[in-house]
Design a protein around this motif. Sequence first.
Motif, PDB file in Angstrom:
ATOM      1  N   ASP B  45       0.863  -1.326  -0.195  1.00  0.00           N
ATOM      2  CA  ASP B  45      -0.012  -0.022  -0.026  1.00  0.00           C
ATOM      3  C   ASP B  45       0.845   1.109   0.013  1.00  0.00           C
ATOM      4  N   ASP B  47       1.183   5.434   0.308  1.00  0.00           N
ATOM      5  CA  ASP B  47       0.744   6.646   0.892  1.00  0.00           C
ATOM      6  C   ASP B  47       2.017   7.764   0.562  1.00  0.00           C
ATOM      7  N   SER B  52      -0.690   9.338  -6.585  1.00  0.00           N
ATOM      8  CA  SER B  52      -2.106   8.462  -6.261  1.00  0.00           C
ATOM      9  C   SER B  52      -1.733   6.904  -6.817  1.00  0.00           C
TER      10      SER B  52
END
Lengths: 279, 225, 306
Positions: B45, B47, B52
């Motif tokens: 994941d 961040d 994006s």
Amino acid sequence: MRKLIYYELLKIATKPRSYIGFAVITAIVLLLETAMYIDGQTYIEFITQSLEESFDIEGKFLNGNLMCFIILQTLIIQMPLLVALVTGDTISGEAAQGTLRLLLTKPYTRAQILWAKITAGSIYLLLLLIWLGILALGLGLLIFGKGDLVVLKTEQVIILRENDILWRFMLSFVIAFISLQVVASLSLLLSCFTDNSIGPIIISMAIIILFTIIGTLDIPLFDHIKFFLFTTHMIVWRNLFDNPLDFNLIFTSVGILIGHIFVFNALAFYYFKRKDIQS
Amino acid sequence: MKRRIFFLLFMIPWALSAQNPKTLLNNAFKKFAKVQNYIADVHMDFDLPSVSMDAVTGQVFYKSPNKFRIKSKGIAFVPKQNPYFSLNELRDTNSYVAVLQGAEKIRNINCRIINVIPNNPTDMILGKFWIDAANNVILKSQITTASNGTIQLDNYFGTQKNFALPDKMVITVEMTKFKMPKALSAELNSKSSKTSSKKEKGTGKISMDFTNYKINTRLNEDVFK
Amino acid sequence: MTDLPVLKIKGLAKHFGHIKAVDGLNLHVSKGEIFGLLGHNGAGKSTTMRMLLSLIKPTSGRIEVFGSELYSNREKILSDIGSIIEKPDFYPWLSAKTNLELFAALSRKPVSKNRISQTLEFVGLAARAGDKVKTYSHGMKQRLGLAQAIVHDPALIILDEPSNGLDPKGIIELRELILHLKNDLGKTVILSSHILSEVELIADSMAIIHNGRTIIEGSVAKLLSDENLLVRFFVSNPAKAKSAIESSVFAGKLIEMHNNELILELNNQDTSRVIRLLLDSGNDLQQVISRRRLEEYFLKITSAAS
């Protein structure tokens, strides 16, 4: 009515000028794909160098999806000219060549004739976009393979997963169709006002260039009018590649584009129905 | 009483040696050194500022001492360094100075905080390790590198605690925010930010969840090419 | 030819700003006749013709075609009209046959392929039907224009200056084609021209329009009869000639006299008698010019306009 549309399409199909659009699209796409095939990695490295300061990038940036995106981005500037080349000529070209008066003595209402021309122009536009899709996406995927799409914005990189792209491309082609339909409607409207074949094409392009310049300049005075310019909304297809999607923005822009089509066509109908054919 | 004296005599040296920062670091390293290689599935994941990106899955390959590769099923940003590179710096206890800085609880686990200063720094200039002394694992490390600024690694141990391999690792890095000229991005109508000429910095996080560890198995070297 | 009106125009006007191109025009065209609309360039012929085909919307007035008002029955009426307006223009990149097929298909009347071939044969273009129109001469385009006007077998054919740009041979061929349309196929033809002789040779009825108004309308036979000539006598002794005429039965026929020219309104027979009278009065006749009164009138308005 079908007969009218058929013969309008026949005229477009048999006119050499109609193939300029297809030829230009083919040339640009092949040029871009060849250039990217040969030197694409350098281009990708150039634009990703700031990211690679912090990370290694795993996976293939340069793929068919990125190629299609780059081509769409490039051609959105040229496509209006290619469209106007055909649609700007529909009425004025016939007026200049003298066939309009013959056509209008046939037992069809002017609205039917104009509608047939609009429909034929839209079909032409659709075929142009399908051709672009086949070349940009089809050939791109064939040459460069599949993969995630990297959307490079001024201050953001968006990476969309492979299984999340096709529908975006499909919708962006729909939006491109609507955007270019605005150009087609504008040039058709201008075409109603004149009996010279080149005028509406040049004026359409001049309007698009002017609006694009206004849209590009960060001058506060222009900020208030940008929203009302159709060119501002013509690039809304790019927002389909945002994550998350701003549907409100997309729907607003599509609504404004459709509004422009409606207004341009309504004016064309109003004027064309009353126009005295003196050519 | 005798028993107490015996216990103290026996435990004090052990306790003292356990509190020795180099010993603590060496114990953690030794545990990890049991791993010759491994393959695991990874779910990443991201961040990251100005990026994006949806999660991506893939496989991670490691071979001692410092070969590391993530192969993802899609585009992924992976740290430039092998996340275990700092552990390798601890291989030779004479190559650094270790200073016990204190203690801190991380996720309710008592940790010793040890600062490591390499004698002849290569890339790591300064290291700070939060060591779970009870399990000989590093729960957190903060590495200041010459090439990539400060990198923070948070390890969450579970199934492979015995090999000091985390089930989850969160890498926090400093990164320059992405910027591209309008002409290249073709975002003709976008508004330029007023500080566009400055290279803005931000903090990015990459979370990696590891599953299906295959440790000390046969590993084809080709994966690292 | 019957008296059944194919076209009735009443008070037709078209103003372009302050310019009155057509100003209260009245016309009546009967079924099966060739009707000539005569006028100098700018008289309003083309504007009138365009209004008949709804290319130009009238400012006021009423146009009835086949007994129905044009604008309320436009599509029905237009399907039974064939026309060439100004010059026959076609899609230059298409062949004559494809052009003809296209316009035939848009006529909303069933037109067979056979009919298209026959029409091309009729206008003498069968051999070059497959050639692109851009390779055609003006005369060939004019013939193709006529083919386009008749291919769907219309009852009314409107031809605006059809002989424009044609060579003498072409003009004769066109005249024969138009006469064939009337005589053998029973069509009503309205044609415009600025040449009186052209109308005279072909038309049954005619109207002269000037400044957008009908000046004269009627049958060509009556309007251009030899009963109504203006004869100009150029004499050596005008005073003697004048007294000879004034003392004869032709005294009331003298219209004008200036210098050595005397203008009399006579018929053919009386012209010979006046010549004899003048010669008997001791005059030398230098020249005698005889024109029909309408011709004279038309020439006057034409020269005034030019």
